[in-house]
Design a protein around this motif. Structure first.
Motif, PDB file in Angstrom:
ATOM      1  N   THR A  82       0.813  -1.164   0.062  1.00 38.48           N
ATOM      2  CA  THR A  82      -0.141  -0.153  -0.155  1.00 38.48           C
ATOM      3  C   THR A  82       0.939   1.299  -0.019  1.00 38.48           C
ATOM      4  OG1 THR A  82      -1.866  -1.362   1.161  1.00 38.48           O
ATOM      5  CG2 THR A  82      -1.996   1.069   1.283  1.00 38.48           C
ATOM      6  N   LEU A  83       2.181   1.194   0.449  1.00 35.66           N
ATOM      7  CA  LEU A  83       2.994   2.480   0.486  1.00 35.66           C
ATOM      8  C   LEU A  83       3.253   2.967  -0.746  1.00 35.66           C
ATOM      9  CD1 LEU A  83       4.487   4.116   2.367  1.00 35.66           C
ATOM     10  CD2 LEU A  83       6.702   2.661   2.087  1.00 35.66           C
ATOM     11  N   GLN A  97       6.000  20.447   1.942  1.00 34.63           N
ATOM     12  CA  GLN A  97       6.206  19.485   2.746  1.00 34.63           C
ATOM     13  C   GLN A  97       6.608  18.250   2.278  1.00 34.63           C
ATOM     14  OE1 GLN A  97       2.967  19.863   5.614  1.00 34.63           O
ATOM     15  NE2 GLN A  97       3.935  21.775   6.445  1.00 34.63           N
ATOM     16  N   VAL A  98       5.821  17.849   1.210  1.00 34.23           N
ATOM     17  CA  VAL A  98       5.616  16.525   0.611  1.00 34.23           C
ATOM     18  C   VAL A  98       7.008  15.849   0.467  1.00 34.23           C
ATOM     19  CG1 VAL A  98       5.571  17.189  -1.827  1.00 34.23           C
ATOM     20  CG2 VAL A  98       4.267  15.149  -1.057  1.00 34.23           C
ATOM     21  N   GLU A  99       7.982  16.492  -0.070  1.00 32.71           N
ATOM     22  CA  GLU A  99       9.296  15.828  -0.209  1.00 32.71           C
ATOM     23  C   GLU A  99       9.853  15.335   0.945  1.00 32.71           C
ATOM     24  OE1 GLU A  99      10.468  15.084  -3.206  1.00 32.71           O
ATOM     25  OE2 GLU A  99       8.715  15.883  -4.007  1.00 32.71           O
ATOM     26  N   TYR A 100       9.758  16.021   1.945  1.00 36.74           N
ATOM     27  CA  TYR A 100      10.252  15.645   3.472  1.00 36.74           C
ATOM     28  C   TYR A 100       9.624  14.200   3.702  1.00 36.74           C
ATOM     29  CZ  TYR A 100      11.572  15.398   8.384  1.00 36.74           C
ATOM     30  OH  TYR A 100      11.650  14.924   9.651  1.00 36.74           O
ATOM     31  N   ILE A 101       8.182  14.291   3.787  1.00 35.55           N
ATOM     32  CA  ILE A 101       7.540  13.088   4.045  1.00 35.55           C
ATOM     33  C   ILE A 101       7.874  11.854   3.203  1.00 35.55           C
ATOM     34  CG2 ILE A 101       5.138  12.340   4.146  1.00 35.55           C
ATOM     35  CD1 ILE A 101       4.370  15.178   4.950  1.00 35.55           C
ATOM     36  N   ILE A 102       7.722  11.912   2.039  1.00 38.18           N
ATOM     37  CA  ILE A 102       8.221  10.997   0.826  1.00 38.18           C
ATOM     38  C   ILE A 102       9.626  10.502   1.321  1.00 38.18           C
ATOM     39  CG2 ILE A 102       8.932  10.401  -1.743  1.00 38.18           C
ATOM     40  CD1 ILE A 102       6.374  12.407  -2.158  1.00 38.18           C
ATOM     41  N   ARG A 103      10.655  11.338   1.466  1.00 35.73           N
ATOM     42  CA  ARG A 103      11.881  10.879   1.832  1.00 35.73           C
ATOM     43  C   ARG A 103      11.927  10.041   3.139  1.00 35.73           C
ATOM     44  NH1 ARG A 103      14.185  15.505   0.988  1.00 35.73           N
ATOM     45  NH2 ARG A 103      14.100  16.427   2.963  1.00 35.73           N
ATOM     46  N   ILE A 104      11.103  10.290   4.028  1.00 35.93           N
ATOM     47  CA  ILE A 104      11.114   9.590   5.200  1.00 35.93           C
ATOM     48  C   ILE A 104      10.511   7.965   4.862  1.00 35.93           C
ATOM     49  CG2 ILE A 104       9.845   9.085   7.654  1.00 35.93           C
ATOM     50  CD1 ILE A 104      10.458  12.444   7.869  1.00 35.93           C
ATOM     51  N   MET A 105       9.514   8.224   4.081  1.00 37.97           N
ATOM     52  CA  MET A 105       8.640   6.760   3.916  1.00 37.97           C
ATOM     53  C   MET A 105       9.684   5.981   2.862  1.00 37.97           C
ATOM     54  SD  MET A 105       4.972   8.081   3.217  1.00 37.97           S
ATOM     55  CE  MET A 105       3.628   8.724   4.422  1.00 37.97           C
ATOM     56  N   LYS A 106      10.311   6.760   2.071  1.00 35.46           N
ATOM     57  CA  LYS A 106      11.283   5.903   0.988  1.00 35.46           C
ATOM     58  C   LYS A 106      12.269   5.176   1.685  1.00 35.46           C
ATOM     59  CE  LYS A 106      11.479   7.109  -3.386  1.00 35.46           C
ATOM     60  NZ  LYS A 106      11.910   8.046  -4.631  1.00 35.46           N
ATOM     61  N   LYS A 107      12.864   6.008   2.858  1.00 37.36           N
ATOM     62  CA  LYS A 107      13.849   5.498   3.775  1.00 37.36           C
ATOM     63  C   LYS A 107      13.709   4.189   4.459  1.00 37.36           C
ATOM     64  CE  LYS A 107      17.418   6.786   7.320  1.00 37.36           C
ATOM     65  NZ  LYS A 107      17.566   5.145   7.443  1.00 37.36           N
ATOM     66  N   TRP A 108      12.162   4.276   4.912  1.00 35.90           N
ATOM     67  CA  TRP A 108      11.672   3.422   5.776  1.00 35.90           C
ATOM     68  C   TRP A 108      11.410   2.026   4.876  1.00 35.90           C
ATOM     69  CZ3 TRP A 108       7.550  -0.158   5.053  1.00 35.90           C
ATOM     70  CH2 TRP A 108       7.312  -0.938   6.282  1.00 35.90           C
ATOM     71  N   ALA A 109      10.919   2.203   3.678  1.00 38.08           N
ATOM     72  CA  ALA A 109      10.721   1.141   2.641  1.00 38.08           C
ATOM     73  C   ALA A 109      12.277   0.597   2.135  1.00 38.08           C
ATOM     74  CB  ALA A 109      10.090   1.629   1.332  1.00 38.08           C
ATOM     75  N   VAL A 114      10.948  -2.818   1.062  1.00 40.95           N
ATOM     76  CA  VAL A 114       9.815  -2.807   0.519  1.00 40.95           C
ATOM     77  C   VAL A 114      10.113  -2.029  -0.880  1.00 40.95           C
ATOM     78  CG1 VAL A 114       7.532  -1.811   0.438  1.00 40.95           C
ATOM     79  CG2 VAL A 114       8.657  -2.795   2.605  1.00 40.95           C
ATOM     80  N   THR A 115       9.658  -2.652  -1.866  1.00 41.84           N
ATOM     81  CA  THR A 115       9.621  -2.056  -3.320  1.00 41.84           C
ATOM     82  C   THR A 115       8.743  -1.005  -3.477  1.00 41.84           C
ATOM     83  OG1 THR A 115      10.777  -4.140  -3.974  1.00 41.84           O
ATOM     84  CG2 THR A 115      10.014  -2.436  -5.655  1.00 41.84           C
TER      85      THR A 115
END
Length: 117
Positions: A82-83, A97-109, A114-115
């Motif tokens: 779902t990510l 703000q979106v780039e910061y949030i996306i960066r955090i989510m992609k790092k977790w992935a 998680v692809t």
């Protein structure tokens, strides 16, 4: 049962033309789903609202729903796949703000194999 009703409402909305009634229905879906912790449908609804009307409240709702959904993914309550959709929804905004949030989510992935691309 409530989840199914919300899904049906969402699908019905997508088949309607944009009018004040359907816009109000979409606001109801976005807010009710958010309150019930149904962040997937809330994020989708806030995404459409934000595209129809650049009101900052819709970005805030979408951001909150996406982060809530991300927390559910981390906790194992939502599928990790779902990510990809969360990231796509987040990219549909002009907010800085979106780039910061996306960066955090992609790092977790990446850290959790998680692809997302």
């Amino acid at each position: 049962k409530q989840w199914y009703q919300r899904r049906v409402r969402g699908e019905l909305y997508l088949k309607q033309e944009t009018s004040s009634e359907s816009f109000s229905l979409l606001q109801l879906i976005a807010n009710d789903c958010y309150k019930m912790g149904q962040f997937y449908y809330s994020a989708k609804a806030f995404d459409v609202l934000e595209r129809l009307d650049p009101n900052p409240e819709y970005w805030e709702g979408k951001r909150g729903a996406c982060i809530g959904l991300f927390q559910q993914i981390i906790a194992g309550h939502e599928p990790r796949e779902t990510l990809r959709e969360v990231l796509a929804i987040l990219r549909n905004t002009g907010n800085a703000q979106v780039e910061y949030i996306i960066r955090i989510m992609k790092k977790w992935a990446k850290d959790n194999r998680v692809t997302v691309s």
